[in-house]
Design an enzyme around this catalytic site. Sequence first.
Site, PDB file in Angstrom:
ATOM      1  N   ASP A  95      16.805  60.211 -67.842  1.00 37.11           N
ATOM      2  CA  ASP A  95      17.256  60.623 -66.510  1.00 37.11           C
ATOM      3  C   ASP A  95      18.760  60.585 -66.314  1.00 37.11           C
ATOM      4  OD1 ASP A  95      17.742  57.916 -66.561  1.00 37.11           O
ATOM      5  OD2 ASP A  95      16.009  57.388 -65.333  1.00 37.11           O
ATOM      6  N   GLU A 117      10.201  60.763 -72.304  1.00 40.32           N
ATOM      7  CA  GLU A 117      10.146  59.826 -71.168  1.00 40.32           C
ATOM      8  C   GLU A 117      10.117  60.598 -69.843  1.00 40.32           C
ATOM      9  OE1 GLU A 117      13.326  56.994 -69.650  1.00 40.32           O
ATOM     10  OE2 GLU A 117      12.255  55.608 -70.928  1.00 40.32           O
ATOM     11  N   ARG A 202      23.993  49.474 -60.066  1.00 35.29           N
ATOM     12  CA  ARG A 202      24.810  49.605 -58.857  1.00 35.29           C
ATOM     13  C   ARG A 202      24.168  48.917 -57.647  1.00 35.29           C
ATOM     14  NH1 ARG A 202      25.456  55.459 -59.278  1.00 35.29           N
ATOM     15  NH2 ARG A 202      26.032  55.068 -61.417  1.00 35.29           N
ATOM     16  N   HIS A 233      28.164  43.428 -68.593  1.00 33.38           N
ATOM     17  CA  HIS A 233      28.672  44.800 -68.628  1.00 33.38           C
ATOM     18  C   HIS A 233      30.179  44.779 -68.363  1.00 33.38           C
ATOM     19  CE1 HIS A 233      28.744  49.115 -67.640  1.00 33.38           C
ATOM     20  NE2 HIS A 233      27.603  49.145 -68.300  1.00 33.38           N
TER      21      HIS A 233
END
Length: 361
Positions: A95, A117, A202, A233
């Site tokens: 995606d 997927e 996020r 990250h």
Amino acid sequence: MKKLLFCIGTRPEAIKLAPVILEAKARARETLILTTGQHQDLLEPFLKWFGIVPDVRLEVLYPGQSLSELTARILSEFQPALARLRPDLVLTQGDTTTAFGCSLGAFYEKIPVAHIEAGLRTHDPYSPFPEEMNRQLIGRLATHHFPPTEAARANLLKENIPGTKPVTGNTGVDALRITLERVTPAKETRPEKSILMTCHRRENHGAPLERICRAVRRVLDANPDTVLVFPVHPNPNIKNRIDGLLGDHPRVRLVAPLGYVEFASAMARSTLLLTDSGGVQEEAPYLKKPIFVLRESTERPEGVDAGVAELVGSDEEVIFSNVNRALNDRDYYGSFQKAVSPYGDGFASRRILDGLEGTLA
Ligand code: UDP
């Protein structure tokens, strides 16, 4: 011979397409690999480990560019590459903006797309953003749709998507199986328990991240035999906050993102996992590790339904009580260790290539 073009933008796409590429090569298919450069640094070492060398490397990432600019750049750079490579089939995964841009670019050139997927849905166009809309749109653009689970297949059928294939399992589990067959993770010699954590979505930036870190600190304080390993990250929004919230704790190991092989070994060695990642939700149950999902909702409900994952969101009390219980209550811990691996058995790539045999004849 028909040519297959695999499009890779981010780390999870590399991880999940690598086993499909290996399977195509094992069947002597002509494979071409294109990377868009969405995450170049994170994925090159991984591809190398799998013996995969990109044929084309686009460079679509520019500092501060908007989503519109990124999409436009992928489209405009992908088109000449397509004209040069002239594949018979384009394969995209999941995606991301790369998956969406390359699917749209192939559609414009009337080249069929196989979507790996396929069928994951939250049905909320803004969560995750822009991924939910990306996958819905790829659902319209692609010709062949390979759902990893029954629930994903049901979503595709509900949307009347032609070309919906039988359930394959998730190729991420194939990558994990292949990796752990090649490297046997070193046995943990210390008697301590370990929590492996990732958190970078996020939706969790800001107050949710603070609540999550507070809960984790409480878990560590209540369990002096437990350590936390947390690959952080590099995004400064996250990194600086986490350093501030957890950096001073003597049993917290904040590390840079681990290479996949190292991360897979760390998962295999860990006592339990805490994550907001999609891929990790698919991998942990295969390793029979309890997993606590740091999200309010998930497009991967299979793990929760099967009782091998728990959705804890970012509620401090819920995270603390569940994780603390898993560390101290054997029966509760054992209840996560079911025989089922709801996201796949590690042989999805075979089913995908089988499903394409007719088209590639
Ligand atoms: N992963 C990794 N190193 C790390 C953390 C995660 O290689 O330090 C792997 C993990 O095994 C999984 C994938 O990266 O296969 C998940 O990536 P991410 O969380 O970025 O994306 P998502 O799965 O949420 O799309």
